[in-house]
Design an enzyme around this catalytic site. Structure first.
Site, PDB file in Angstrom:
ATOM      1  N   HIS A  57      -1.790   2.064   6.866  1.00  0.00           N
ATOM      2  CA  HIS A  57      -2.868   2.852   7.456  1.00  0.00           C
ATOM      3  C   HIS A  57      -4.021   1.918   7.809  1.00  0.00           C
ATOM      4  CE1 HIS A  57      -3.945   2.481   3.215  1.00  0.00           C
ATOM      5  NE2 HIS A  57      -5.177   2.916   3.473  1.00  0.00           N
ATOM      6  N   HIS A  59      -7.195   0.540   6.750  1.00  0.00           N
ATOM      7  CA  HIS A  59      -7.770   0.428   5.409  1.00  0.00           C
ATOM      8  C   HIS A  59      -9.300   0.453   5.434  1.00  0.00           C
ATOM      9  CE1 HIS A  59      -3.753  -0.840   4.077  1.00  0.00           C
ATOM     10  NE2 HIS A  59      -3.728  -1.585   5.168  1.00  0.00           N
ATOM     11  N   ASP A  61     -10.897  -0.568   2.370  1.00  0.00           N
ATOM     12  CA  ASP A  61     -11.309  -1.383   1.225  1.00  0.00           C
ATOM     13  C   ASP A  61     -11.033  -2.868   1.394  1.00  0.00           C
ATOM     14  OD1 ASP A  61      -8.532  -1.294   0.991  1.00  0.00           O
ATOM     15  OD2 ASP A  61      -8.597   0.258  -0.548  1.00  0.00           O
ATOM     16  N   HIS A  62     -10.289  -3.233   2.424  1.00  0.00           N
ATOM     17  CA  HIS A  62     -10.079  -4.655   2.694  1.00  0.00           C
ATOM     18  C   HIS A  62      -9.797  -4.836   4.178  1.00  0.00           C
ATOM     19  CE1 HIS A  62      -5.802  -3.415   2.319  1.00  0.00           C
ATOM     20  NE2 HIS A  62      -5.592  -4.375   3.205  1.00  0.00           N
ATOM     21  N   HIS A 113      -4.595  10.883   2.875  1.00  0.00           N
ATOM     22  CA  HIS A 113      -5.606   9.864   2.567  1.00  0.00           C
ATOM     23  C   HIS A 113      -6.385   9.536   3.833  1.00  0.00           C
ATOM     24  CE1 HIS A 113      -7.553   6.322   0.985  1.00  0.00           C
ATOM     25  NE2 HIS A 113      -6.946   5.550   1.871  1.00  0.00           N
ATOM     26  N   ASP A 131      -1.661   4.170   0.196  1.00  0.00           N
ATOM     27  CA  ASP A 131      -2.696   4.877  -0.563  1.00  0.00           C
ATOM     28  C   ASP A 131      -2.390   6.373  -0.697  1.00  0.00           C
ATOM     29  OD1 ASP A 131      -3.792   2.373  -0.264  1.00  0.00           O
ATOM     30  OD2 ASP A 131      -5.822   3.111   0.040  1.00  0.00           O
ATOM     31  N   HIS A 172      -2.244   0.045  -4.107  1.00  0.00           N
ATOM     32  CA  HIS A 172      -3.263  -0.452  -5.035  1.00  0.00           C
ATOM     33  C   HIS A 172      -2.871  -0.074  -6.459  1.00  0.00           C
ATOM     34  CE1 HIS A 172      -6.211  -1.160  -1.788  1.00  0.00           C
ATOM     35  NE2 HIS A 172      -5.840   0.015  -1.310  1.00  0.00           N
TER      36      HIS A 172
END
Length: 240
Positions: A57, A59, A61-62, A113, A131, A172
């Site tokens: 997807h 992202h 967070d990074h 998500h 996620d 994660h």
């Protein structure tokens, strides 16, 4: 099949290297920009040719390493259908299969998500859940067009219908877990099952209420990660 689970401690992100040991073709799933050199070195040491950089997807967070890997290796960047990443070489559809030598990697649409999320069933014996499903948890649903009802539906109707022995490898982990199984998660995942009756799914409305009241802080990198990942890992303001 060669299968490696790699970890980025800064963002608690798992990257997966999958390769056919006969053809030496490989794919990296959810690579992290800061770990590109680590990943490239491992690929070279193992004598592999990187065919695809594959994203579950967009992202928050990074920043993805796919764009950089594409520059270095000429791999093909692949994102889920409807993901806002016009820079990608290819969009993969629900039910579509990437073939890495003799290894099938089948896309399973798992929105919730985000509105364009894929899990990947690898070799028919393990699923990379991104996620959507974590070990004893799941991804949040409060931004990027997330939707808890949709999350509940895809996990219970698609992911939990895989064979119980299917290995679960998440995008994660925050507690040191590396792998689970579908059977374990159907019995013990507190987001989806009744804690006082393991193995019994909580109802959909209860899950929606739970997810809508998590009150989690935004990921630290969300403001840079999302726009960068919509450009395949190129940070805003960088030269084209």
């Amino acid at each position: 099949m060669l299968f490696r689970q790699l970890f980025d401690y800064d963002t608690w992100t798992y990257t997966y290297l999958i390769a056919d040991e006969s053809t030496k073709e490989a794919v990296l799933v959810d690579p992290v920009l800061e770990k590109v050199e680590r990943d490239r070195q491992l690929i070279a040491e193992l004598g592999l040719t990187l065919r695809y950089g594959l994203e579950t997807h967009i992202h928050a967070d990074h920043i993805t390493g796919t764009g950089k890997l594409r520059e270095l290796t000429d791999c093909v960047g692949v994102v889920p259908e409807n993901a806002e990443a016009a820079c990608a070489d290819r969009h993969i559809k629900d039910g579509e299969t990437l073939q890495i030598g003799s290894i099938p990697i089948k896309a399973i649409a798992t929105p919730g998500h985000t509105d364009s999320h894929m899990a990947f069933l690898v070799n028919n014996d393990r699923v990379l859940t991104g996620d959507a499903l974590f070990i004893r948890g799941c991804g949040r649903t409060d931004f990027q067009s997330g939707d808890p009802g949709t999350m509940y539906d895809v996990i219970t109707q698609k992911i939990f219908t895989l064979p119980d022995e299917t290995l679960v490898y998440p995008g994660h982990d925050y507690r040191g877990h590396t792998v689970s199984t579908i059977g374990e998660e159907k019995r013990w995942n507190p987001r989806f099952v009744n804690v006082d009756s393991p193995g019994t799914l909580r109802d959909r409305n209860s899950f929606i209420e739970l997810m809508n009241n998590l009150n989690l802080p935004d990921p630290k990198k969300i403001m840079e990660a999302v726009p960068a990942n919509q450009q395949c890992g190129q940070t805003v303001g960088a030269s084209q």
